[in-house]
Design a protein around this motif. Structure first.
Motif, PDB file in Angstrom:
ATOM      1  N   GLY A 133     -29.957  30.438 -14.662  1.00  5.38           N
ATOM      2  CA  GLY A 133     -30.896  31.565 -14.728  1.00  5.38           C
ATOM      3  C   GLY A 133     -30.495  32.737 -13.679  1.00  5.38           C
ATOM      4  O   GLY A 133     -29.399  32.637 -13.266  1.00  5.38           O
ATOM      5  N   ARG A 134     -31.548  33.385 -13.577  1.00  2.52           N
ATOM      6  CA  ARG A 134     -31.493  34.882 -12.417  1.00  2.52           C
ATOM      7  C   ARG A 134     -32.810  35.270 -12.056  1.00  2.52           C
ATOM      8  O   ARG A 134     -33.759  35.086 -12.654  1.00  2.52           O
ATOM      9  CB  ARG A 134     -30.676  35.957 -13.475  1.00  2.52           C
ATOM     10  CG  ARG A 134     -31.612  36.357 -14.646  1.00  2.52           C
ATOM     11  CD  ARG A 134     -30.945  37.656 -15.353  1.00  2.52           C
ATOM     12  NE  ARG A 134     -31.618  38.221 -16.102  1.00  2.52           N
ATOM     13  CZ  ARG A 134     -31.096  39.232 -17.121  1.00  2.52           C
ATOM     14  NH1 ARG A 134     -29.733  39.777 -16.841  1.00  2.52           N
ATOM     15  NH2 ARG A 134     -31.952  39.598 -18.051  1.00  2.52           N
ATOM     16  N   GLY A 135     -32.669  35.715 -10.798  1.00  2.00           N
ATOM     17  CA  GLY A 135     -33.930  36.100 -10.240  1.00  2.00           C
ATOM     18  C   GLY A 135     -34.084  35.194  -8.851  1.00  2.00           C
ATOM     19  O   GLY A 135     -33.045  34.746  -8.430  1.00  2.00           O
ATOM     20  N   PRO A 136     -35.290  35.124  -8.154  1.00  2.00           N
ATOM     21  CA  PRO A 136     -35.268  34.734  -7.067  1.00  2.00           C
ATOM     22  C   PRO A 136     -35.091  32.953  -7.233  1.00  2.00           C
ATOM     23  O   PRO A 136     -35.022  32.587  -8.195  1.00  2.00           O
ATOM     24  CB  PRO A 136     -36.869  34.752  -6.874  1.00  2.00           C
ATOM     25  CG  PRO A 136     -37.041  35.707  -7.434  1.00  2.00           C
ATOM     26  CD  PRO A 136     -36.463  35.898  -8.894  1.00  2.00           C
ATOM     27  N   LEU A 137     -34.431  32.602  -5.934  1.00  7.34           N
ATOM     28  CA  LEU A 137     -33.868  31.329  -6.126  1.00  7.34           C
ATOM     29  C   LEU A 137     -34.912  30.153  -5.710  1.00  7.34           C
ATOM     30  O   LEU A 137     -35.684  30.288  -4.809  1.00  7.34           O
ATOM     31  CB  LEU A 137     -32.671  31.185  -5.199  1.00  7.34           C
ATOM     32  CG  LEU A 137     -31.641  29.913  -5.238  1.00  7.34           C
ATOM     33  CD1 LEU A 137     -30.314  30.427  -4.925  1.00  7.34           C
ATOM     34  CD2 LEU A 137     -32.286  28.786  -4.279  1.00  7.34           C
ATOM     35  N   ALA A 138     -34.892  29.085  -6.747  1.00  6.99           N
ATOM     36  CA  ALA A 138     -35.683  28.035  -6.511  1.00  6.99           C
ATOM     37  C   ALA A 138     -34.622  26.762  -6.718  1.00  6.99           C
ATOM     38  O   ALA A 138     -33.910  26.481  -7.324  1.00  6.99           O
ATOM     39  CB  ALA A 138     -36.631  27.912  -7.615  1.00  6.99           C
ATOM     40  N   VAL A 139     -34.844  25.970  -5.706  1.00  8.32           N
ATOM     41  CA  VAL A 139     -34.070  24.611  -5.470  1.00  8.32           C
ATOM     42  C   VAL A 139     -34.998  23.281  -6.091  1.00  8.32           C
ATOM     43  O   VAL A 139     -36.264  23.185  -5.627  1.00  8.32           O
ATOM     44  CB  VAL A 139     -33.597  24.285  -4.080  1.00  8.32           C
ATOM     45  CG1 VAL A 139     -33.152  22.826  -3.809  1.00  8.32           C
ATOM     46  CG2 VAL A 139     -32.627  25.461  -3.594  1.00  8.32           C
ATOM     47  N   LEU A 140     -34.437  22.602  -6.897  1.00 13.47           N
ATOM     48  CA  LEU A 140     -35.087  21.389  -7.530  1.00 13.47           C
ATOM     49  C   LEU A 140     -34.623  19.980  -6.825  1.00 13.47           C
ATOM     50  O   LEU A 140     -33.505  19.986  -7.086  1.00 13.47           O
ATOM     51  CB  LEU A 140     -35.175  21.209  -8.919  1.00 13.47           C
ATOM     52  CG  LEU A 140     -35.372  22.774  -9.453  1.00 13.47           C
ATOM     53  CD1 LEU A 140     -35.079  22.718 -11.279  1.00 13.47           C
ATOM     54  CD2 LEU A 140     -36.616  23.254  -9.140  1.00 13.47           C
ATOM     55  N   ILE A 141     -35.279  19.244  -6.371  1.00 11.53           N
ATOM     56  CA  ILE A 141     -34.898  18.037  -5.727  1.00 11.53           C
ATOM     57  C   ILE A 141     -35.326  16.768  -6.327  1.00 11.53           C
ATOM     58  O   ILE A 141     -36.776  16.579  -6.648  1.00 11.53           O
ATOM     59  CB  ILE A 141     -35.386  17.923  -4.432  1.00 11.53           C
ATOM     60  CG1 ILE A 141     -35.120  19.321  -3.634  1.00 11.53           C
ATOM     61  CG2 ILE A 141     -34.720  16.889  -3.596  1.00 11.53           C
ATOM     62  CD1 ILE A 141     -35.873  19.304  -2.041  1.00 11.53           C
ATOM     63  N   HIS A 142     -34.452  16.265  -7.043  1.00 11.74           N
ATOM     64  CA  HIS A 142     -34.922  14.978  -7.859  1.00 11.74           C
ATOM     65  C   HIS A 142     -35.512  14.013  -7.116  1.00 11.74           C
ATOM     66  O   HIS A 142     -35.451  13.789  -5.838  1.00 11.74           O
ATOM     67  CB  HIS A 142     -33.749  14.522  -8.810  1.00 11.74           C
ATOM     68  CG  HIS A 142     -32.477  13.996  -7.654  1.00 11.74           C
ATOM     69  ND1 HIS A 142     -32.615  12.757  -7.208  1.00 11.74           N
ATOM     70  CD2 HIS A 142     -31.410  14.623  -7.407  1.00 11.74           C
ATOM     71  CE1 HIS A 142     -31.478  12.683  -6.605  1.00 11.74           C
ATOM     72  NE2 HIS A 142     -31.012  13.548  -6.558  1.00 11.74           N
TER      73      HIS A 142
END
Length: 272
Positions: free
Chosen positions: A19-28
């Motif tokens: 993706g692109r744009g503001p960063l989002a971190v996904l934690i499983h």
């Protein structure tokens, strides 16, 4: 999707970026890895955000570091190193189940890195005595019977009940089994010890000052809707979304509803 590695001290953390744009971190969550976010990574949210799915130490492409226990604070420190490496600004943080415990620890220990929180199928309370005993029993099962025994025992708790001939349900079960049976037993044991001994962060909830979304499946039997409602009520201005027909893995069970809820939430956070 691109896989990168963030290395520091004796740790090497794999992150999967799209993706692109503001960063989002996904934690499983446990006993999973970054693949639980596959639908999210390849869905509409990637059109306006850079999505970073982390493999916590010992999971997925991140090697086990020899820890006897994976504390939520250790995981949070690892995620903080990832964020500092990839971004100069605070980021959106999304955590499911164990990942939600990590997200809360990240807020408590590294609040300057957090732009918003999405706490999915998780809780703030620590394990009670029965919960701790169940973790110890699971450790014995993992050591004596192996990871498949852990995976099969958890399936019916992780996913909402579906008909045996439901193709979507069968695929979900296969995806969960694939991830859980790939985890080294030493990672399972370290995770369970960290989950068993994690602190109660209920008293911290009123101190959360970033926009927060709480998501729960209506049929979640692990972190039940009343707990999610109480957690959302304790966080100033938090938004609660209950997704019908889902169990403990909302992003996998109903990825469209999850993407809609998260996208709407992010749209309301200043700057997207």
């Amino acid at each position: 999707m691109e896989t990168r590695y963030v290395s520091f001290e004796r740790t090497r953390i794999a992150v999967h970026v799209t993706g692109r744009g503001p960063l989002a971190v996904l934690i499983h969550g446990y006993p999973l890895d970054h693949r639980m976010w596959a639908d999210t990574l390849h869905g509409p949210l990637a059109e306006a955000h850079t999505l970073v799915a982390v493999d916590l130490r010992g999971h997925g492409h991140s090697p086990w570091c020899g820890d006897e226990a994976h504390t939520m604070d250790t995981f949070a420190d690892d995620v903080s190193a990832v964020i500092r490496t990839l971004s100069d600004d605070p980021v959106h943080v999304v955590g499911l189940s164990m990942g939600g415990y990590v997200a809360q620890a990240l807020w408590q220990n590294h609040a300057d890195l957090v732009r918003s929180l999405a706490l999915v199928d998780t809780r703030a309370a620590a394990d009670d005595a029965a919960g701790k005993a169940a973790r110890d029993a699971a450790i014995r099962t993992a050591v004596e019977q192996g990871r498949r025994a852990i995976a099969t025992a958890m399936l019916d708790k992780l996913l909402a009940k579906r008909a045996a001939d439901d193709a979507h349900g069968l695929l979900l079960r296969a995806r969960v089994l694939t991830m859980a049976t790939a985890m080294p037993v030493e990672t399972i044991v370290a995770d369970l010890r960290g989950l068993r001994d994690r602190p109660d962060r209920t008293a911290m909830l009123p101190d959360i000052t970033v926009p927060t979304l709480v998501v729960v499946g209506s049929e979640d039997v692990i972190t039940k809707p009343p707990e999610a409602k109480a957690m959302a009520a304790a966080i100033p201005g938090a938004t609660l979304v209950e997704v019908p027909g889902c169990g403990h893995l909302v992003p996998m069970e109903d990825p469209a509803a999850f993407a809609a809820a998260l996208g709407s939430f992010w749209a309301g956070v200043g700057g997207g």
